[in-house]
Design an enzyme around this catalytic site. Structure first.
Site, PDB file in Angstrom:
ATOM      1  N   GLU A   1       8.723  22.779  -5.911  1.00  0.00           N
ATOM      2  CA  GLU A   1       9.107  21.532  -5.152  1.00  0.00           C
ATOM      3  C   GLU A   1       7.724  21.089  -4.407  1.00  0.00           C
ATOM      4  O   GLU A   1       7.491  19.751  -4.457  1.00  0.00           O
ATOM      5  CB  GLU A   1       9.901  21.735  -3.805  1.00  0.00           C
ATOM      6  CG  GLU A   1      11.390  21.712  -4.414  1.00  0.00           C
ATOM      7  CD  GLU A   1      11.928  23.256  -4.797  1.00  0.00           C
ATOM      8  OE1 GLU A   1      11.058  24.175  -4.787  1.00  0.00           O
ATOM      9  OE2 GLU A   1      13.041  23.412  -4.828  1.00  0.00           O
TER      10      GLU A   1
ATOM     11  N   HIS B   1      22.588  25.072   1.595  1.00  0.00           N
ATOM     12  CA  HIS B   1      23.136  23.821   0.770  1.00  0.00           C
ATOM     13  C   HIS B   1      23.955  22.980   1.396  1.00  0.00           C
ATOM     14  O   HIS B   1      24.871  22.317   1.020  1.00  0.00           O
ATOM     15  CB  HIS B   1      23.742  24.514  -0.580  1.00  0.00           C
ATOM     16  CG  HIS B   1      23.150  25.370  -1.733  1.00  0.00           C
ATOM     17  ND1 HIS B   1      22.351  25.995  -1.437  1.00  0.00           N
ATOM     18  CD2 HIS B   1      23.140  24.847  -2.964  1.00  0.00           C
ATOM     19  CE1 HIS B   1      21.755  26.359  -2.490  1.00  0.00           C
ATOM     20  NE2 HIS B   1      22.249  25.838  -3.518  1.00  0.00           N
TER      21      HIS B   1
END
Lengths: 322, 325
Positions: B61, B130
């Site tokens: 990322e 999440h």
């Protein structure tokens, strides 16, 4: 293995002059830093001149380059305006960043030198992004990416080595191994001595004498040819040493970080005393270069001193681009 | 011509038209060629534009976000996709130190026209890593813009504006809105960044809300309309720079402010909006400002706990009734 590349007289003159420019600018900056005429933290490049000069001379002005907080040398070698550099180090309104960047954040869009970063390894990913733009646009440009061996300790280094290799980006990774990160020697931070071993599975990787400008020039030239030919990135580890301490004009001997002997042993390998370069130059030519460089330094410092400080009313300018 | 399409399709249409209209735009991100991660919001885009311009990535990322930032510095208009806001923290170094600082730090010589799309994807017992909505982290940072569309119209128009903007823009969409339908013009258009939208006019109380909370506030307001309660709803749309005038004007009119943001409470969007109202419209307030946010607590997995953790229209309705007695 040492290169057998023969360089022309013009190249010898150019290499010597650029290395001397960096040396003399850095010495002058060191002096004003010691005198406290300037405050911005300066990470001096003295001793490592051959790397920036050899690499920048091996590519075109239109090719891209990214450097970092020890970046005065790269700015000079890539062809940045030295008046604007010194003015920036004096944090004046005429500096290349209008006095907002200081020593660690230099930029010269005129010669495609992107802004330097003060986050270790912060420039690595954006440099790969510029290389990706060259690939997508097929503009045949290469990107020189300068960083110290300490940057290879950051996670993003591994991420970019992987991606640049995967996508065959036209990126030339130039690792300046000066054996030190701030106060820590390489052996205190890593269990290996050779940085190029980290990238060997991913791309052609070399370790060369970073104080030999011809060696650097020749390896970067080969890497640029491969990159332009679509063959992807190259890693070049340049072994070198910084004469000064991590930051500022001092040597860090008093702090017990280095010894005078160590510094002297590297001074014997001064990039400016390169026999292959000097043997081709006449004493009079060297003297002319010295005078020319002295004059450039003098003019840049005069420009910086005479320039105005930033207007406080401009504090909030440029937070956003229009 | 106006037609009704879903929020997800509006996003997809913006991607399609942006990619079609400029060779400088390309997309990178985890899962951009996978139908799982980005829902149906990018279906078919990879097949149409191919792996040169729709680059699914190794799991890096920070590095890859930095790559899009570098490409933007070179004048391209990339869109970086983070399929969950939770994963985007790994890229914060690049977002803050490289993208947001560049234009200022380099005296206006290095702007970064990158769009970073990040998705709020929560519920379904996914748990703490999440589920996050971390918009407040980004609105703290100078030099970036942060948009949060709540309608299909804005989902398309704000994505177009984000890519055309010369600055780094964080574009945050919400999976819970993907099936919402609304009028969306077929042609490419822009929605101005930095402008809130009065989505419902009213005189009794102002709700300032973001993203999915706008749709829930609307449901609450419609249900209370029968009882004679007249709610004004301001959809912030952009949380940085924030439309202070819209907030102040409405508070001056209604004298009551409820801020609804489906993220953690402390130092969040609701705190910022409250501060603006109390600094600039204090004398018009008839009662204390109320905030409806997630508690300062990570998202639980169990659906029983999720039920009390998240905010739906019933909680907003309850709060309004408490404020209007």
């Amino acid at each position: 293995m040492k290169t057998n590349l023969k360089i022309s007289k013009e190249q010898s003159l150019a290499f010597y002059k650029d290395m001397l420019r960096i040396r003399k600018f850095e010495e002058a900056i060191s002096d004003v830093s010691e005198d406290k005429e300037i405050k911005t933290p300066c990470h001096l490049y003295i001793g490592q001149e051959a790397i920036a000069v050899g690499a920048c001379r091996a590519v075109e002005k239109e090719d891209y380059a990214f450097a970092f907080y020890r970046g005065h040398g790269h700015y000079i070698a890539k062809g940045g305006d030295t008046k604007k550099m010194v003015a920036e180090i004096f944090c004046k309104s005429t500096g290349c960043c209008k006095g907002r960047g200081g020593s660690m954040h230099l930029i010269s869009p005129e010669v495609n030198l992107f802004g330097s970063t003060a986050i270790v390894a912060g420039q690595i990913a954006p440099a790969a992004g510029v290389a990706l733009s060259s690939k997508l646009r097929d503009d045949k440009k290469v990107t020189l990416l300068f960083f110290g061996e300490g940057a290879t300790e950051e996670g993003v280094f591994s991420e970019i080595v992987n991606f640049a290799s995967l996508k065959k980006l036209p990126l030339i990774m130039i690792c300046e191994n000066n054996n030190a990160a701030a106060h820590m020697k390489l052996s205190e931070r890593q269990p290996i001595d050779d940085m190029y071993l980290k990238t060997e599975p991913y791309m052609p990787s070399f370790q060369i004498d970073g104080n030999d400008v011809i060696e650097v020039y020749s390896k970067v030239k080969e890497a640029a040819e491969r990159a332009r030919d679509g063959q992807g990135p190259t890693f070049i580890e340049c072994m070198t040493f910084r004469w000064k301490g991590h930051v500022g004009p001092l040597l860090d001997i008093d702090k017990g970080l280095r010894t005078a002997q160590e510094i002297d042993s590297w001074k014997a390998k001064d990039p400016l005393l390169n026999k292959d370069i000097l043997s081709g130059l006449l004493d009079s030519e060297i003297r002319d270069i010295e005078l020319e460089v002295d004059d450039e330094v003098k003019q840049a410092f005069r420009f910086a001193r005479e320039s105005s400080k930033p207007d406080p009313a401009t504090l909030l300018d440029d937070i956003y681009a229009d | 011509m106006v037609r009704e399409i879903t929020y997800a399709d509006a996003i997809k249409e913006a991607f399609d038209q942006l990619l079609e209209s400029s060779p400088d735009t390309f997309v990178m991100g985890i899962g951009v060629k996978s139908p799982w991660y980005v829902g149906n919001s990018m279906k078919g885009i990879f097949d149409k534009y191919g792996e040169e311009r729709i680059i699914d990535i190794p799991i890096s990322e920070n590095g890859i976000t930095g790559i899009t930032i570098g490409a933007a510095m070179a004048g391209m208009r990339p869109i970086m996709v983070h399929p969950r806001m939770d994963f985007m923290y790994l890229a914060m170094d690049q977002i803050i130190n490289s993208a947001s600082a560049a234009n200022y730090m380099f005296g206006g010589k290095s702007n970064v026209p990158v769009t970073i799309r990040s998705i709020i994807n929560r519920g379904g017992e996914q748990g703490a890593q999440h589920s996050q909505a971390s918009q407040a982290m980004y609105m703290h940072i100078p030099g970036i813009k942060v948009v949060m569309p709540s309608t299909p119209y804005d989902a398309k128009g704000l994505l177009v504006s984000s890519v055309k903007d010369n600055n780094p823009v964080i574009y945050i969409d919400d999976r819970w809105l993907y099936n919402e339908k609304g009028d969306v013009p077929e042609e490419m258009y822009e929605v101005p960044i930095g402008k809130a939208n009065i989505i419902r006019e009213g005189k009794d109380l102002t709700i300032v809300a973001t993203s999915y909370m706008v749709s829930q506030a609307l449901v609450a307001a419609e249900e209370l309309a029968d009882k004679g309660i007249d709610i004004e709803i301001i959809d912030l749309r952009t949380i940085k720079p924030i439309d202070e005038d819209a907030i102040i004007t409405s508070v001056k009119k209604t004298g009551k402010l409820l801020v609804v943001d489906a993220a953690w409470r402390h130092a969040g969007v609701a705190a910022e909006v409250s501060a603006i109202a109390s600094e600039k419209a204090f004398s018009y307030l008839k009662q204390p400002i109320h905030r409806l946010t997630l508690p300062d607590c990570h998202a639980p997995a169990s659906s029983v706990l999720e039920e009390v953790y998240y905010i739906r229209s019933d909680k907003i309705k309850e709060k309004i009734q408490e404020m209007i007695k």
